[in-house]
Design a protein around this motif. Structure first.
Motif, mmCIF file in Angstrom:
data_model
loop_
_atom_site.group_PDB
_atom_site.id
_atom_site.type_symbol
_atom_site.label_atom_id
_atom_site.label_comp_id
_atom_site.label_asym_id
_atom_site.label_seq_id
_atom_site.Cartn_x
_atom_site.Cartn_y
_atom_site.Cartn_z
ATOM 1 N N SER A 153 9.314 140.457 61.196
ATOM 2 C CA SER A 153 7.857 140.524 61.040
ATOM 3 C C SER A 153 7.169 139.407 61.808
ATOM 4 O O SER A 153 6.139 139.630 62.455
ATOM 5 N N LEU A 154 7.730 138.204 61.754
ATOM 6 C CA LEU A 154 7.161 137.090 62.523
ATOM 7 C C LEU A 154 7.195 137.383 64.021
ATOM 8 O O LEU A 154 6.244 137.071 64.750
ATOM 9 N N SER A 155 8.270 137.987 64.461
ATOM 10 C CA SER A 155 8.386 138.364 65.864
ATOM 11 C C SER A 155 7.293 139.369 66.232
ATOM 12 O O SER A 155 6.676 139.267 67.298
ATOM 13 N N ALA A 156 7.046 140.316 65.358
ATOM 14 C CA ALA A 156 5.991 141.305 65.612
ATOM 15 C C ALA A 156 4.619 140.638 65.639
ATOM 16 O O ALA A 156 3.767 140.999 66.449
ATOM 17 N N PHE A 157 4.394 139.650 64.752
ATOM 18 C CA PHE A 157 3.111 138.921 64.750
ATOM 19 C C PHE A 157 2.910 138.218 66.083
ATOM 20 O O PHE A 157 1.826 138.265 66.664
#
Length: 181
Positions: free
Chosen positions: A161-165
């Motif tokens: 999720s952090l990567s997607a952010f």
């Protein structure tokens, strides 16, 4: 040494233990529920982080005497567990890791307008909940090594999720810069 019949012992023991649990809940329902909640809160790491007690492969080399066996797979798993634990920045509280992963995935779903059913992170969270939920139900131990597989999957959801952010943020900045040129 007498023949050891684990199946017979298990079936007899299961009936006895289950019967004792039922009678305990009938005789002392409030105390039983309080005790269950107390141990469940420890298993979830609510009042303090779950324990990282020392473990070893076969500390006194007597495991085989008790019918235990070890495997290369277990060695790899426990070595990976030790490596992650010694380097982790995640809290060692199952409920916090679960809440963090849920929050990050929820935000990702909102940003990308994804469907919950199609989101791999949601599926990983469900697997984690079902896996560790069994330990919360039976309260067999409050050590981190039992939470590790669920922890690993939840950490993956947070990192994903952090990567997607970051990707969404960089894309937004790139589009903004392109519109200025």
């Amino acid at each position: 040494m007498a023949d050891f019949n684990g199946n017979r012992i298990s079936s007899i023991g299961l009936k006895k233990v289950f019967g004792k649990y039922l009678s305990l809940y009938k005789k002392e329902p409030i105390s039983s529920i309080k005790t269950k909640l107390y141990f469940s809160s420890h298993t979830l790491g609510i009042y303090h982080p779950i324990y990282l007690w020392e473990w070893s492969y076969d500390r006194w080399e007597r495991g085989k005497d008790f019918g235990m066996s070890d495997s290369a797979m277990r060695h790899r798993f426990m070595d990976a567990y030790s490596s992650v634990i010694n380097r982790t920045f995640f809290p060692l509280r199952p409920y916090l890791v679960l809440l963090l992963s849920l929050a990050f995935v929820f935000i990702k779903l909102k940003i990308y307008k994804q469907n919950v059913k199609e989101n791999i992170e949601c599926q990983l969270i469900l697997i984690s909940i079902f896996y560790y939920g069994a330990f919360v139900i039976n309260n067999q131990s409050m050590e981190f090594r039992y939470f590790y597989p669920a922890f690993y999957l939840l950490a993956l959801t947070i990192i994903s999720s952090l990567s997607a952010f970051c990707d969404a943020f960089i894309t937004k900045i790139t589009k903004r810069r392109a519109s200025l040129v």
